[in-house]
Write an enzyme that holds these catalytic residues in place. Structure first.
Site, PDB file in Angstrom:
ATOM      1  N   HIS A 186       0.862  -1.067   0.163  1.00  0.00           N
ATOM      2  CA  HIS A 186       0.042   0.126  -0.111  1.00  0.00           C
ATOM      3  C   HIS A 186       0.801   1.161  -0.123  1.00  0.00           C
ATOM      4  O   HIS A 186       2.069   1.139   0.419  1.00  0.00           O
ATOM      5  CB  HIS A 186      -1.024   0.126   1.430  1.00  0.00           C
ATOM      6  N   GLU A 223      -2.308  -7.049   7.174  1.00  0.00           N
ATOM      7  CA  GLU A 223      -0.839  -7.143   7.868  1.00  0.00           C
ATOM      8  C   GLU A 223      -0.967  -7.885   9.035  1.00  0.00           C
ATOM      9  O   GLU A 223      -1.921  -8.289   9.865  1.00  0.00           O
ATOM     10  CB  GLU A 223      -0.654  -5.488   8.206  1.00  0.00           C
TER      11      GLU A 223
END
Length: 195
Positions: A8, A83
């Site tokens: 990201h 994550e």
């Protein structure tokens, strides 16, 4: 079939070098520009992305949606791409973790594959949810139907690379450096051999 994995774009916590983990921190202005640049760089590589899969965290979703819009394709949340949860260490810098709990930090650094931060996940925990999701997507994908992008996070990508390349998890931080909105290219076949 080519498969892409990307990280990201930048958040304010990235800029401050804070551990984000499972915290849902949004992109900042730099991160939004990086997401557009990621889409541009993939297009410049003649990518034929037909489907984007993303972590459920908003920083990944926004990056993924930017790329999907560029390629005119669908974007779907895949929970396994989230994550690693760094538990009690989230919001701190790694140097703050090292100073506040040197024994736990040392044990974690030496045993990252299986050691969990307090109330968090290990690299193996992340791989145990990532690999089945990625494998299922790739096994069901039509090789003639275009390429796939998986949009995820730094620690997940590093754990994935250790698994694919046989890199010791104790070397994870030295072996792999992944900037915001960087991408990696693989073949579906090489991934399916290892998942």
């Amino acid at each position: 079939m080519r498969v892409y994995f990307a990280r990201h774009g930048e958040t304010d916590w990235n800029a401050l070098k804070h551990i984000q983990g499972s915290r849902d921190i949004p992109l900042n202005a730099t991160g939004r520009a990086q997401a557009q640049l990621l889409a541009d760089r993939l297009a410049a590589q003649d990518a034929r992305i037909a489907r984007v899969y993303t972590s459920p965290l908003c920083r990944a979703v926004e990056t993924a949606e930017t790329v999907a819009a560029r390629f005119g394709c669908g974007c779907e949340v895949l929970p396994g791409l989230a994550e690693i949860d760094f538990g009690d260490w989230e919001g701190m810098s790694w140097s703050e973790v090292r100073e506040s709990d040197p024994a736990a930090f040392k044990h974690f650094q030496e045993n990252r594959r299986t050691q969990r931060p307090p109330h968090g996940e290990s690299c193996q925990d992340a791989l145990d949810r990532l690999l089945p999701d990625v494998g299922r997507v790739l096994r069901l994908a039509d090789p003639q139907g275009g390429e796939i992008l998986f949009l995820t996070h730094s620690a997940v990508l590093k754990a994935f690379l250790c698994r694919l390349n046989g890199t010791p998890f104790s070397s994870i931080s030295d072996a792999y450096t992944l900037g915001n909105a960087e991408f990696l290219t693989f073949s579906a076949e090489e991934i399916l051999q290892k998942v």
